[in-house]
Write an enzyme that holds these catalytic residues in place. Structure first.
Site, PDB file in Angstrom:
ATOM      1  N   GLY A   5       3.018  28.080  -0.160  1.00 19.22           N
ATOM      2  CA  GLY A   5       1.883  27.517   0.578  1.00 19.22           C
ATOM      3  C   GLY A   5       0.546  27.660  -0.133  1.00 19.22           C
ATOM      4  CB  CYS A 376       4.246  -0.352  -2.191  1.00 21.45           C
ATOM      5  SG  CYS A 376       3.901  -0.782  -3.898  1.00 21.45           S
ATOM      6  CG  HIS A 507       1.180   3.138  -2.021  1.00 20.17           C
ATOM      7  ND1 HIS A 507       2.452   3.424  -1.588  1.00 20.17           N
ATOM      8  CD2 HIS A 507       1.321   2.524  -3.224  1.00 20.17           C
ATOM      9  CE1 HIS A 507       3.329   3.013  -2.495  1.00 20.17           C
ATOM     10  NE2 HIS A 507       2.669   2.468  -3.494  1.00 20.17           N
ATOM     11  CD  GLU A 509       1.548   5.232   1.409  1.00 19.10           C
ATOM     12  OE1 GLU A 509       1.101   4.209   1.968  1.00 19.10           O
ATOM     13  OE2 GLU A 509       2.433   5.203   0.528  1.00 19.10           O
TER      14      GLU A 509
HETATM   15  N1  GLN Z   1       8.929  -1.125  -7.304  1.00 20.80           N
HETATM   16  C1  GLN Z   1       7.843  -1.915  -6.825  1.00 20.80           C
HETATM   17  C2  GLN Z   1       6.858  -2.290  -7.931  1.00 20.80           C
HETATM   18  O1  GLN Z   1       6.856  -1.686  -8.970  1.00 20.80           O
HETATM   19  C3  GLN Z   1       7.125  -1.228  -5.689  1.00 20.80           C
HETATM   20  C4  GLN Z   1       6.418   0.005  -6.109  1.00 20.80           C
HETATM   21  C5  GLN Z   1       6.085   0.904  -4.951  1.00 20.80           C
HETATM   22  O2  GLN Z   1       6.631   0.776  -3.860  1.00 20.80           O
HETATM   23  N2  GLN Z   1       5.199   1.830  -5.173  1.00 20.80           N
HETATM   24  O3  GLN Z   1       6.086  -3.181  -7.776  1.00 20.80           O
END
Ligand code: GLN
Length: 534
Positions: A5, A376, A507, A509
């Protein structure tokens, strides 16, 4: 040791110092020889976190950003590989003016140079350097030695905090302090004396053991801080403050108290985490399952955290179920079980394995109007599924899987082809923050409440521009595009067709924070909760 941690301890120390009005600059030091984390398999080292700059780094930087609510820079991360690469290149360019270049002082000197540069550039009052690995490892010795020289040159400005583990052997049922004593002795042999010990363990540390550690490790008893396991990691800063850790750190650094503690919002968030009881059931379809639960949650930590923050902000508790995409490939029964969930997430990924399972799942959630969030790869696969089953292009695919596909609706980005031909993989994806312009009257535009957004990327493939018109005419909307209109950043179905079916090339996230949940995750969660009610 790893998993004890340190990352959460570092993040929490940052949080409590911030709460006393200090500007904090966290730096993660990883002993491995990879120049960055981008080439590592998530089952080996957990999620690859991406900064605005595009640097692919350790998941701890995600913890730092989330706890401290700050955007980190490339300077906030360092690996042995990065340091050695720099020193060797400098040597090749006669940067050391004919000297014999050695680990000490040149590698250690480069480490301290980087730390000091980061501290200065950040304008922070306090930098926190987390050294990865275990005391006694060979791998992190250079970093500890560098830290020792930092202290030697700045005795009043540098303190050492040891995060130690106190095991409770089940046959004994009592907490053992000896490994901590030995760790400190080991550190002493490097010329390092910790000023503060954070004692991690399944249970709190009692007074007797605190004193034992203090006496045997040469530190003040109040500087031994008990850090027992807690139900929620968000309680760690709050618990640290119960032991006055920020006061101890400031005192040891001879810094004055700038203000009273202000952690109101964080405390309210931590309370909400515990008081949210009613569950929202989300399935995540992934593939990094190889080494059990522990790694699983590590490999997708930002996705899990982002989903949690949005659920908590709506007063709900997130119940995640992990579905292995390979299991969905064979059975239709498994796929139809997706109907039991309030929402489905397909996170990012690479390569072929489990793809047909994910496509089956996406078809099911689209047809059955189950809220869907694709991240993605999850967006690219949603486009492939739509092309196959709505446009009728049965062999639609991504060239990542089928380079000879007749209908490559997802194709490698133009400037990526050369990278792949030359075998240049490290740090060459489309990485980091890019702007996307949002289309009016779409789910994305309404969720963000803005016309333009900056989001972080990590990919080599994209929606093939030859197919955009066809896909749009079949009903899918590209609601976010790069400013020049060529790159599809968000795909969604209109609300009239589906309550929430949306995928992002980026992304989201990576930018979700406890106190600032991500708008797309929150919108997804709202619709999932509405489905649950129905
Ligand atoms: N494999 C896919 C790409 O290279 C998606 C990549 C990902 O999900 N980060 O575009």
């Amino acid at each position: 040791m790893s998993g004890v941690g340190k990352g959460i301890a570092t993040s929490s120390i940052g949080k409590i110092l911030q709460s006393k009005n200090y500007k904090v600059n966290p730096i993660k030091v990883d002993p491995y020889l990879n120049v960055d984390a981008g080439t590592m398999n998530p089952t080996e080292h957990g999620e690859v976190f991406v900064l605005d700059s595009g640097l692919e780094c350790d998941q701890d930087l995600g913890n730092y950003e989330r706890f401290m609510d700050i955007d980190l820079k490339p300077d906030n991360y360092m690996t042995s590989g990065m340091v050695y690469q720099y020193v060797i290149e400098k040597e090749r360019n006669l940067g050391y003016k004919g000297k014999c270049v050695e680990a000490i002082p040149h590698i250690t000197g480069e480490i301290t140079r980087r730390i000091q540069k980061s501290a200065e550039m950040s304008g922070a009052d306090i930098s926190i350097i987390e050294i990865g690995g275990t005391v006694g490892d060979y791998q992190n010795i250079m970093f500890i030695e560098a830290a020792r020289t930092l202290k030697l040159k700045n005795p009043d400005d540098v303190i050492f905090v040891l995060v130690s583990y106190l095991p409770i052997p089940s046959t004994l049922g009592e907490m053992k302090t000896r490994p901590t004593q030995n760790a400190v002795r080991n550190l002493n042999s490097y010329g390092v004396q910790p000023e503060i010990i954070i004692a991690r363990g399944a249970a709190p540390l009692d007074e007797r053991r605190k004193e034992k550690i203090a006496v045997s490790c040469n530190i003040a008893v109040e500087n031994v801080v008990s850090a027992p396991d807690v139900e929620s990691v968000y309680d760690v800063p709050i618990n640290f403050e119960k032991d006055n850790l920020s006061g101890i750190i400031l005192k040891t650094l001879k810094l004055k108290k700038k203000s009273e503690e202000d952690m109101k919002e964080w405390r309210a968030f931590a309370d909400r985490v515990k008081s949210s009881k009613e569950e929202v059931n989300i399935a995540v379809i992934g593939k990094y399952f190889d080494t059990g639960d522990f790694v699983l949650s590590d490999a997708y930590i930002s996705v899990i955290e982002a989903a949690k923050y949005s659920a908590y902000s709506l007063g709900k508790k997130l119940k995640l179920t992990w579905l292995n995409s390979k299991d969905l490939e064979s059975g239709d029964k498994e796929v139809s079980m997706l109907g039991d969930f309030d929402g489905v997430i397909v996170p990012g990924g690479f390569g072929e394995s489990g793809i047909e399972g994910k496509l089956k799942a996406i078809k099911f959630v689209r047809e059955n109007k189950i809220p869907y969030l694709g991240l993605c790869y999850g967006m690219q696969l949603a486009v492939i599924e739509y092309a196959r089953n709505v446009l009728g292009l049965k062999d639609a695919n991504t060239t990542e899987i089928d380079p000879n596909s007749k209908n490559p609706v997802i194709d490698i980005m133009f400037n990526q082809k050369k990278n792949m031909e030359d075998g240049r993989y490290g740090g060459t994806m489309r990485l980091g923050a890019y702007k996307a312009v949002l289309e009016k009257d779409t789910i994305a535009r309404a969720a963000y409440g803005e016309d333009e957004v900056w989001e972080r990327h990590r990919h080599r493939y994209e929606v093939n521009s030859d197919y955009i018109k066809k896909i749009e005419s079949a009903g899918m909307i590209f609601s976010g595009k790069s400013p020049n209109g060529t790159l599809m950043e968000i795909a969604e179905l209109p609300k009239s067709a589906h309550p929430f079916f949306l995928g992002t090339q980026f992304h989201p996230e990576f930018k979700a924070r406890p106190l600032h949940p991500h708008p797309l995750f929150t919108e997804f969660m709202k619709v999932a909760i509405a489905r649950k009610k129905k």
